[in-house]
Scaffold this active site. Sequence first.
Site, short mmCIF file in Angstrom:
data_model
loop_
_atom_site.label_atom_id
_atom_site.label_comp_id
_atom_site.label_asym_id
_atom_site.label_seq_id
_atom_site.Cartn_x
_atom_site.Cartn_y
_atom_site.Cartn_z
CG ASP A 75 50.10 34.00 41.42
OD1 ASP A 75 50.89 34.57 42.21
OD2 ASP A 75 48.92 33.75 41.74
CD GLU A 134 44.21 37.49 38.75
OE1 GLU A 134 43.02 37.16 38.54
OE2 GLU A 134 44.64 37.72 39.88
C1 LIG Z 1 42.81 34.48 43.63
C2 LIG Z 1 42.04 35.08 42.52
O1 LIG Z 1 41.52 36.17 42.66
N1 LIG Z 1 41.96 34.38 41.39
C3 LIG Z 1 41.16 34.77 40.26
C4 LIG Z 1 41.25 33.72 39.18
C5 LIG Z 1 40.55 34.13 37.91
C6 LIG Z 1 40.11 32.99 37.06
C7 LIG Z 1 39.44 33.41 35.76
N2 LIG Z 1 40.12 34.46 35.06
C8 LIG Z 1 37.99 33.82 36.01
O2 LIG Z 1 37.71 35.01 36.10
O3 LIG Z 1 37.14 32.94 36.08
C9 LIG Z 1 39.71 34.95 40.68
O4 LIG Z 1 39.04 35.83 40.10
O5 LIG Z 1 39.22 34.26 41.60
#
Ligand SMILES: CC(=O)N[C@@H](CCC[C@H](N)C(=O)O)C(=O)O
Length: 377
Positions: A75, A134
């Site tokens: 990413d 993200e």
């Molecule tokens: C690995 C990680 O931290 N990923 C993020 C993915 C975010 C998804 C989306 N923007 C949300 O907030 O639902 C995470 O916060 O887990």
Amino acid sequence: MGTRIDFNTDPFIHIRRELHQIPEPGFQEEKTQTYLLNYIRDLSQDHLEVKTWRTGILVKVHGYAPAITVGYRTDMDGLPMTEETGLPFSSSHQGMMHACGHDLHMSIALGVLTYFSETQPKDNLLFVFQPAEEGPGGAQPMLETAEFKEWKPDRMIALHIAPELPVGTIGTKTGLLFANTSELFIDLKGKAGHAAYPHQANDMVVAASHFITQLHTIVSRNVSPLDSAVVTIGKISGGTKQNIIAEDARIEGTIRTLSIEAMNLVKERIEGMAKGIEASFDCQTSIDYGANYCQVFNSEKETNDFIDFVKGLDDVEYYESPKAMTGEDFGYFLEEIPGFMFWLGVGSEHGLHSSKLNPKEEAVDVAIKLLINYLKR
Ligand SMILES: CC(=O)N[C@@H](CCC[C@H](N)C(=O)O)C(=O)O
């Protein structure tokens, strides 16, 4: 057997530090894309082909006797937060930070790509530099592009840094690794008024406060105690001044569940509660679920093969990870293509999404060598 290999990974620490200084939001990773493309174009192009898609990049490495194509995804985006690490190579972008390790992910991908641009692999490799992990999510739209479909891999691999694991530790498991996610944005509209005349207004600061308190009962009172879910409200905003009753308020959060059924239940309860808030506070609410990511589900055969490989190494430690309520749109790749995601130990006192996250850079060498050895077998 170890991961020792004659390949100098020091330049990728420098690259990581340069990328760390230019974090950008999802689908705005222009400087990052330019930086990566400049680097990739300086590599030997003998068996490379490069395509771009929005701010993402696809690099195909043609193997000398390919039977399959193995995809490796990183990413690219940063997070809207102010860095507080005090590092000399801190973010130069005001209010943005690589607080989820995507700077390490990208430098590791460049390291592995560099090796295979110099030493042609047997099978084809596809390096996927994916924007907007993200949010709002780059994986799903990327999968639908003609560019990706033309080079669609037979396997997919990705890693994520794990601050809580020491350097030299590799964690993963077969099956469910990361949760289903949904963003949550709730707007409340009432009636503004003078602070001294509350009876003539409908105060959205009070309505939002009640709503948030109710949202926190969903996990404890609606989701089965044998299931798992998270409802986190990360941001609230509203009002204009301390002595004006607020006409608007906005609640922003995220929902995490281990099953689609639990996700549907949580959303139903939020919608039901919204109706109750409207009736109680004589206001309007609107709900937007933003980006939704499917779970990350590691395929059995490919993950077990990787676990056996890791266990056979004498310089890294295998850790059987529990499921995590983190989300990752890499899950969309795994819905279509067998493969796995694994955690890379980076031993940071501060965790993911912390303004003080400071991964140990020795992990870059561990990951590059591990992946080179795994991919060249
Ligand atoms: C690995 C990680 O931290 N990923 C993020 C993915 C975010 C998804 C989306 N923007 C949300 O907030 O639902 C995470 O916060 O887990």
